[in-house]
Design an enzyme around this catalytic site. Structure first.
Site, PDB file in Angstrom:
ATOM      1  N   ALA A  27       0.841  -1.191   0.000  1.00  0.00           N
ATOM      2  CA  ALA A  27       0.000   0.000   0.000  1.00  0.00           C
ATOM      3  C   ALA A  27       0.879   1.246   0.000  1.00  0.00           C
ATOM      4  O   ALA A  27       2.055   1.209   0.367  1.00  0.00           O
ATOM      5  CB  ALA A  27      -0.910   0.005   1.222  1.00  0.00           C
TER       6      ALA A  27
ATOM      7  N   GLY B 174      -0.206  -5.236   0.268  1.00  0.00           N
ATOM      8  CA  GLY B 174      -1.367  -5.243  -0.607  1.00  0.00           C
ATOM      9  C   GLY B 174      -1.115  -5.979  -1.906  1.00  0.00           C
ATOM     10  O   GLY B 174      -2.040  -6.529  -2.506  1.00  0.00           O
TER      11      GLY B 174
ATOM     12  N   GLU C 210      -1.831  -9.510  -1.169  1.00  0.00           N
ATOM     13  CA  GLU C 210      -3.276  -9.702  -1.078  1.00  0.00           C
ATOM     14  C   GLU C 210      -3.922  -9.704  -2.462  1.00  0.00           C
ATOM     15  O   GLU C 210      -4.868 -10.463  -2.712  1.00  0.00           O
ATOM     16  CB  GLU C 210      -3.888  -8.622  -0.195  1.00  0.00           C
ATOM     17  CG  GLU C 210      -3.444  -8.722   1.263  1.00  0.00           C
ATOM     18  CD  GLU C 210      -4.258  -7.850   2.187  1.00  0.00           C
ATOM     19  OE1 GLU C 210      -5.321  -8.301   2.645  1.00  0.00           O
ATOM     20  OE2 GLU C 210      -3.833  -6.698   2.443  1.00  0.00           O
TER      21      GLU C 210
ATOM     22  N   GLU D  63       3.602  -5.567   6.670  1.00  0.00           N
ATOM     23  CA  GLU D  63       2.908  -4.479   7.365  1.00  0.00           C
ATOM     24  C   GLU D  63       2.529  -4.841   8.795  1.00  0.00           C
ATOM     25  O   GLU D  63       2.305  -3.950   9.638  1.00  0.00           O
ATOM     26  CB  GLU D  63       1.662  -4.043   6.586  1.00  0.00           C
ATOM     27  CG  GLU D  63       0.556  -5.074   6.495  1.00  0.00           C
ATOM     28  CD  GLU D  63       0.637  -5.927   5.247  1.00  0.00           C
ATOM     29  OE1 GLU D  63      -0.412  -6.283   4.693  1.00  0.00           O
ATOM     30  OE2 GLU D  63       1.776  -6.249   4.829  1.00  0.00           O
TER      31      GLU D  63
END
Length: 214
Positions: A83, A131, A134, A154
């Site tokens: 992110a 991210g 993910e 993270e």
């Protein structure tokens, strides 16, 4: 899936240098989403890039001729580094509803990707963290370059993967294997990621996109 360089339905935004996400559909029915955040060496996921990704998936999903989807990076050795840290820090000082909305956007986009009625492939040509991991989990298959680094670091900053990774990862690799990634922020090289079944194939970085299109 087979590849074609001919474009049947190019995105009208694909010529804009300001776009982080562009897409095209080949005559063979294989769609390609290219993530290339401008003016930066690595790709990150921000509200802007996630919104563009959402729009791209919507437009591709609305095209009946599509038979498969490849998600690739425009960076030489980086898929998605995670992110956007600047935006995450900014959100920490904003009303909680804004952080909630950002999380919901990610869940919605990755949910749409996961539910596509045809295969999707993450062509991981390097760093795939946070991210990015993910996003790769929401794809049907994952092809990784030998230099790939994969994980959810993270959590070391006190941030829980909020876009579905905590659910999809155990389903893919099993609870035991996922604990080190989710709870400790471990980062795996491509071979270790393949050994736990996170990636389906490891190849040379120059072959990642071609293998993803096969």
């Amino acid at each position: 899936m087979t590849s074609s360089t001919d474009v049947l339905h190019p995105s009208s935004d694909s010529v804009s240098p300001r776009q982080a996400v562009t897409w095209q559909i080949g005559k063979d029915g294989i769609a390609t989403i290219l993530i290339d955040v401008p003016n930066t060496k690595v790709n990150t996921l921000s509200t802007k890039s996630m919104t563009e990704l959402n729009d791209a998936i919507d437009k591709i999903a609305a095209t009946a001729s599509v038979k498969g989807l490849v998600i690739a990076s425009g960076k030489a050795d980086n898929w998605i580094a995670g992110a956007d840290v600047v935006e995450v820090q900014w959100l920490q000082n904003r009303p909680q509803i804004e952080s909630y909305n950002a999380t919901q956007l990610g869940k919605e986009v990755f949910g749409k990707l996961e539910k596509l009625p045809y295969p999707s492939v993450a062509a991981i040509n390097g760093t795939c963290l946070g991210g990015g991991t993910e996003l790769a989990l929401a794809c049907t298959y994952r092809i990784a370059a030998k230099n790939a680094k994969i994980g959810l670091p993270e959590v070391k900053l006190g941030l829980i993967p909020g876009w579905g990774g905590c659910i999809r990862l155990p389903k893919l690799v099993g609870l035991q294997q996922s604990l080190g990634l989710i709870m400790e922020g471990k980062i795996l090289d491509a071979h270790k990621a393949w050994k736990i079944n996170f990636v389906d194939e490891v190849t040379e970085i120059t072959n990642v996109l071609s293998r993803a299109n096969e």
